[in-house]
Design a protein around this motif. Structure first.
Motif, short mmCIF file in Angstrom:
data_model
loop_
_atom_site.label_atom_id
_atom_site.label_comp_id
_atom_site.label_asym_id
_atom_site.label_seq_id
_atom_site.Cartn_x
_atom_site.Cartn_y
_atom_site.Cartn_z
N ILE A 1 0.87 -1.17 0.00
CA ILE A 1 0.00 0.00 0.00
C ILE A 1 0.91 1.22 0.00
O ILE A 1 1.70 1.42 0.93
CB ILE A 1 -0.90 0.03 1.26
CG1 ILE A 1 -1.70 -1.27 1.36
CG2 ILE A 1 -1.81 1.25 1.23
CD1 ILE A 1 -2.41 -1.44 2.71
N ARG A 2 0.83 2.00 -1.06
CA ARG A 2 1.71 3.17 -1.15
C ARG A 2 0.93 4.42 -0.77
O ARG A 2 -0.17 4.65 -1.24
CB ARG A 2 2.25 3.28 -2.57
CG ARG A 2 3.30 4.39 -2.76
CD ARG A 2 2.79 5.42 -3.73
NE ARG A 2 3.71 6.53 -3.89
CZ ARG A 2 3.29 7.77 -4.15
NH1 ARG A 2 2.01 8.05 -4.27
NH2 ARG A 2 4.16 8.73 -4.29
N ILE A 3 1.51 5.21 0.13
CA ILE A 3 0.89 6.47 0.52
C ILE A 3 1.96 7.56 0.55
O ILE A 3 3.07 7.33 1.06
CB ILE A 3 0.16 6.35 1.88
CG1 ILE A 3 -0.55 7.66 2.23
CG2 ILE A 3 1.09 5.91 3.02
CD1 ILE A 3 -1.60 7.53 3.33
N ALA A 4 1.65 8.70 -0.03
CA ALA A 4 2.57 9.84 0.03
C ALA A 4 2.28 10.63 1.30
O ALA A 4 1.12 10.84 1.66
CB ALA A 4 2.39 10.73 -1.20
N THR A 5 3.34 11.03 2.00
CA THR A 5 3.17 11.80 3.24
C THR A 5 4.01 13.06 3.18
O THR A 5 4.94 13.17 2.37
CB THR A 5 3.61 10.99 4.48
OG1 THR A 5 4.96 10.59 4.28
CG2 THR A 5 2.73 9.77 4.70
N ASP A 6 3.69 13.98 4.07
CA ASP A 6 4.43 15.24 4.16
C ASP A 6 5.66 15.03 5.04
O ASP A 6 5.53 14.76 6.23
CB ASP A 6 3.52 16.32 4.77
CG ASP A 6 4.18 17.69 4.77
OD1 ASP A 6 5.42 17.75 4.70
OD2 ASP A 6 3.45 18.69 4.85
N PRO A 7 6.87 15.16 4.45
CA PRO A 7 8.08 14.87 5.24
C PRO A 7 8.40 15.94 6.28
O PRO A 7 9.28 15.75 7.12
CB PRO A 7 9.18 14.83 4.16
CG PRO A 7 8.67 15.66 3.04
CD PRO A 7 7.17 15.53 3.06
N LEU A 8 7.70 17.06 6.22
CA LEU A 8 8.10 18.18 7.09
C LEU A 8 7.29 18.27 8.38
O LEU A 8 7.42 19.23 9.13
CB LEU A 8 8.03 19.49 6.30
CG LEU A 8 8.95 19.54 5.07
CD1 LEU A 8 8.82 20.86 4.32
CD2 LEU A 8 10.41 19.30 5.45
N VAL A 9 6.43 17.26 8.64
CA VAL A 9 5.67 17.30 9.91
C VAL A 9 6.36 16.37 10.91
O VAL A 9 6.34 15.16 10.74
CB VAL A 9 4.22 16.79 9.73
CG1 VAL A 9 3.36 17.21 10.92
CG2 VAL A 9 3.65 17.24 8.42
N PRO A 10 6.96 16.93 11.95
CA PRO A 10 7.63 16.05 12.91
C PRO A 10 6.63 15.39 13.85
O PRO A 10 5.51 15.88 14.03
CB PRO A 10 8.54 17.01 13.68
CG PRO A 10 7.87 18.35 13.57
CD PRO A 10 7.07 18.35 12.31
N ALA A 11 7.06 14.29 14.46
CA ALA A 11 6.27 13.69 15.54
C ALA A 11 6.39 14.60 16.76
O ALA A 11 7.29 15.44 16.82
CB ALA A 11 6.80 12.30 15.85
N PRO A 12 5.49 14.44 17.75
CA PRO A 12 5.57 15.28 18.95
C PRO A 12 6.96 15.18 19.58
O PRO A 12 7.61 14.15 19.52
CB PRO A 12 4.51 14.69 19.87
CG PRO A 12 3.61 13.90 19.00
CD PRO A 12 4.38 13.49 17.80
#
Ligand code: TPP
Ligand code: MG
Length: 619
Positions: free
Chosen positions: A571-582
């Motif tokens: 399952i391929r999903i594009a995500t925003d690389p610039l959102v950090p985890a908390p």
């Protein structure tokens, strides 16, 4: 006496090795992975063909990957069972070096059987033979020495009578296990010998549970009784020793909060009242606040690697002391701790008995619970950010976490996901969380997922979380999964480059350098147009079922459909690389250039020097 080749005798020997712990006996080798060449087809290859299902052969697509697969299988099997890996001479053997290093660093047993150049040297140099100016007895297999906990080269048939049991001892010793190499010169593999029958009769390797000696137990108990703010750090040893039940009991009885390392995550169910989550550079704010205040740290089955200690800044009380339960003497003395050399489960049982009636102060218990509740709300928010247009990685992790049952396993290794998973994943059963973060080797994910799934069979699903960088490095074991009918559910998180190193580069004064996958731009830089790479098409070409999704809701449906399906699915999903985890409120030591011509680097160095002041020795 039985006349057989060295390879035939070795295969028969391996098929007859067992481990036994707590009265349960299992085969040490579930089979043999391999890729054949001239260095092993006539020897080990012929022997495996002749042996058939006595020791089943599995064809891999890359030698590094097959070692990862074996290591992952061993991890899920609590190190009581693994695979052998056969390679040809030369590049097939050196391809295994990275896998071997990963296995040894993670303390996971794997048997490597690289082919080697002729012992008899009838026509040296042979194809792929290393020639150096200084020595006649080295081969490329010597690269495997530093990454193996045991290495031997079988130059004569009868040597195997001693070498094979020695290798089994190393594999089954919980304090010293890792990659074990038996290098097999190609002529010796095919050589016949009269083997005593006793060599290949079934042999059981007991994995004993060492108890703590009375003195160190008494000192540990006294130290815990004297503590006001004790904290447990649970490492991989808790899981390998199947001590998770004992830990849950000990934590409930004493009220000592339990923080977890990457290898130890899942030691306690996330909703156990004593669970305060991940610790260290990728920890929860709850565990890190408690670590900063702790006057006593009880490490169980952990070697206190830099991510766990936040590079020696996590434990800030000037008088903090450590008590370390470990089967490995070198790990037990880390951070100047009081060494309790023992199996984790036995030691926890002993401590539970000796501390009966003792509890941490109520106020401390409440503080741990409040901190944990606050972090839990942070995780809830990260799981449902609603970030647009591309979702955040934390939402993908949330969707997979909610799709996973206690019988399932999530596998990951490198990139930004291991840290985010460590912080955010809510672990059910102990084996559910499988993140290789000893070596954090890009490419482990799919190969490791294969090993995990081979270990659990139909009991559960394996979700492989893989970044586009790791996928590009080693996706080829999808072919093995398809060929073997081993079902994986791979979630390919595509953020067009290295989100992890991209974020790190910002903090070390090399902003985003070389971390995007882009064309070269007109100025000669690396930030040109987006590349036309189509990883979904790539996965389909390898034989996987493929599903491309763009929202988290679509991802949830795709995960459910993949569970219902029978095929390996990507399952391929594009995500925003610039959102950090908390944020963890924790640090990791990566030195910044002391002098530089870039303003960003100069600023980063100033911040680095500031942060470094909190670093200390625990003496
Ligand atoms: C074999 C290997 N090479 C290099 C690294 C250093 N490294 C760590 S994470 C990373 C980038 C991973 O990219 P991707 O899989 O896309 O994950 P993301 O960072 O985007 O989450 C690199 C290069 C590594 N861990 N392993
Ligand atoms: Mg990426």
């Amino acid at each position: 006496m039985t006349r057989a080749t060295v390879a035939q005798a070795l295969v028969s020997f391996l098929a007859n090795q067992y481990t036994e712990r707590d009265g349960v006996r299992r085969r040490l080798f579930a089979g043999c992975f391999g890729i054949f060449g001239h260095g092993n087809i006539a020897g080990i290859g012929q022997a495996l063909l002749q042996a058939g299902d006595e020791l089943r052969y599995y064809q891999a697509r890359n030698e590094q990957a097959m070692v990862h697969t074996a290591a992952a299988y061993a991890r899920v099997s609590d190190r009581l069972s693994t695979f052998a890996c056969t390679s040809s001479v030369g590049p097939g053997a050196t391809n295994m070096v990275t896998g071997a290093a990963g296995a040894t660093i993670n303390r996971l047993p794997v048997l490597l059987l690289p082919g080697d150049v002729f012992a008899t040297r009838p026509a040296d140099p042979v194809l792929q033979q290393l020639q150096t100016a200084s020595a006649g007895d080295v081969s490329v297999n010597d690269c495997l020495r530093p990454v193996s906990v045991w290495f031997d080269r079988i130059m004569r048939p009868e040597q195997l009578l001693d070498a094979a049991p020695a290798a089994m001892r190393a594999l089954t010793d919980p304090a010293a296990t890792g990659a074990v190499t038996l290098a097999l010169p190609q002529d010796v593999q095919a050589e016949a010998y009269d083997w005593p029958a006793a060599f290949t009769v079934p042999r059981v390797w007991p994995v004993r549970r060492a108890v703590a000696d009375p003195e160190s137990l008494a000192e540990a108990v006294a130290a815990i009784r004297a503590a006001h703010r004790p904290l447990i750090v649970a490492g991989g040893g808790v899981r390998y020793s199947a001590a998770t039940g004992a830990l849950a009991g000990f934590a409930a009885a004493t009220g000592i909060p339990v923080a977890e390392t990457q290898a130890g995550k899942g030691s306690l169910r996330h909703d156990h009242p004593g669970a305060v989550g991940a610790i260290g550079a990728t920890g929860s704010t709850a565990a890190n606040a408690l670590a900063a205040e702790a006057d006593l740290v009880l490490g169980i089955g952990t070697r206190f690697a830099d991510f766990t200690t936040a590079s020696h800044t996590a434990f800030a009380d000037p008088d903090v002391r450590f008590v370390n339960v470990n089967v490995c003497a070198a790990d037990a003395v880390r951070l100047s701790g009081l060494a309790v050399l023992a199996d984790a489960r036995r030691a926890l049982e002993q401590l539970t008995g000796a501390l009966a009636g003792w509890q941490v102060p109520d106020a401390y218990r409440r503080r741990a619970a409040d901190l944990t509740a606050a972090w839990s709300s942070t995780v809830d928010r990260a799981y449902r950010l609603g970030h647009a247009p591309l979702p955040a990685q934390s939402e993908v992790i949330g969707a997979v976490n909610e799709a996973a049952t206690d019988a399932d396993i999530v596998v990951c290794a490198a990139g930004s996901m291991p840290g985010d998973l460590h912080k955010l994943w809510r672990a059910g059963a102990p084996r559910q969380y499988h993140v290789e973060y000893g070596y954090s080797c890009m490419g482990y994910e799919i190969a490791g997922g294969l090993g995990a799934k081979l270990a659990i069979g139909a009991e559960g699903e394996v979700f492989v979380l893989v970044g586009d960088g790791s996928y590009l490095m080693m996706a080829q074991e999808l072919v093995t999964a398809v060929a073997e009918g081993v079902k994986l559910i791979v979630v390919l998180v595509d953020n067009a480059g290295f989100a992890s190193i991209g974020a790190l580069s910002e903090t070390v004064g090399a902003p985003r350098f070389g971390t995007w996958y882009r064309y070269r731009d007109e100025g000669g830089g690396l930030t040109g147009d987006v590349l036309p790479t189509d990883l979904a098409a790539n996965a389909a070409s390898l034989g996987a079922a493929v599903c491309e999704v763009s929202t988290v809701d679509e991802l949830r449906s795709a995960l459910a459909a993949a569970r219902r399906g029978e095929r390996t699915t990507v399952i391929r999903i594009a995500t925003d690389p610039l959102v950090p985890a908390p944020d963890s409120a924790a640090w990791w030591d990566v030195p910044v250039a002391e002098t530089a011509g870039l303003a960003a680097t100069v600023t980063a160095r100033r911040e680095y020097e500031q942060a470094k002041q909190a670093q200390r020795h625990y003496l």
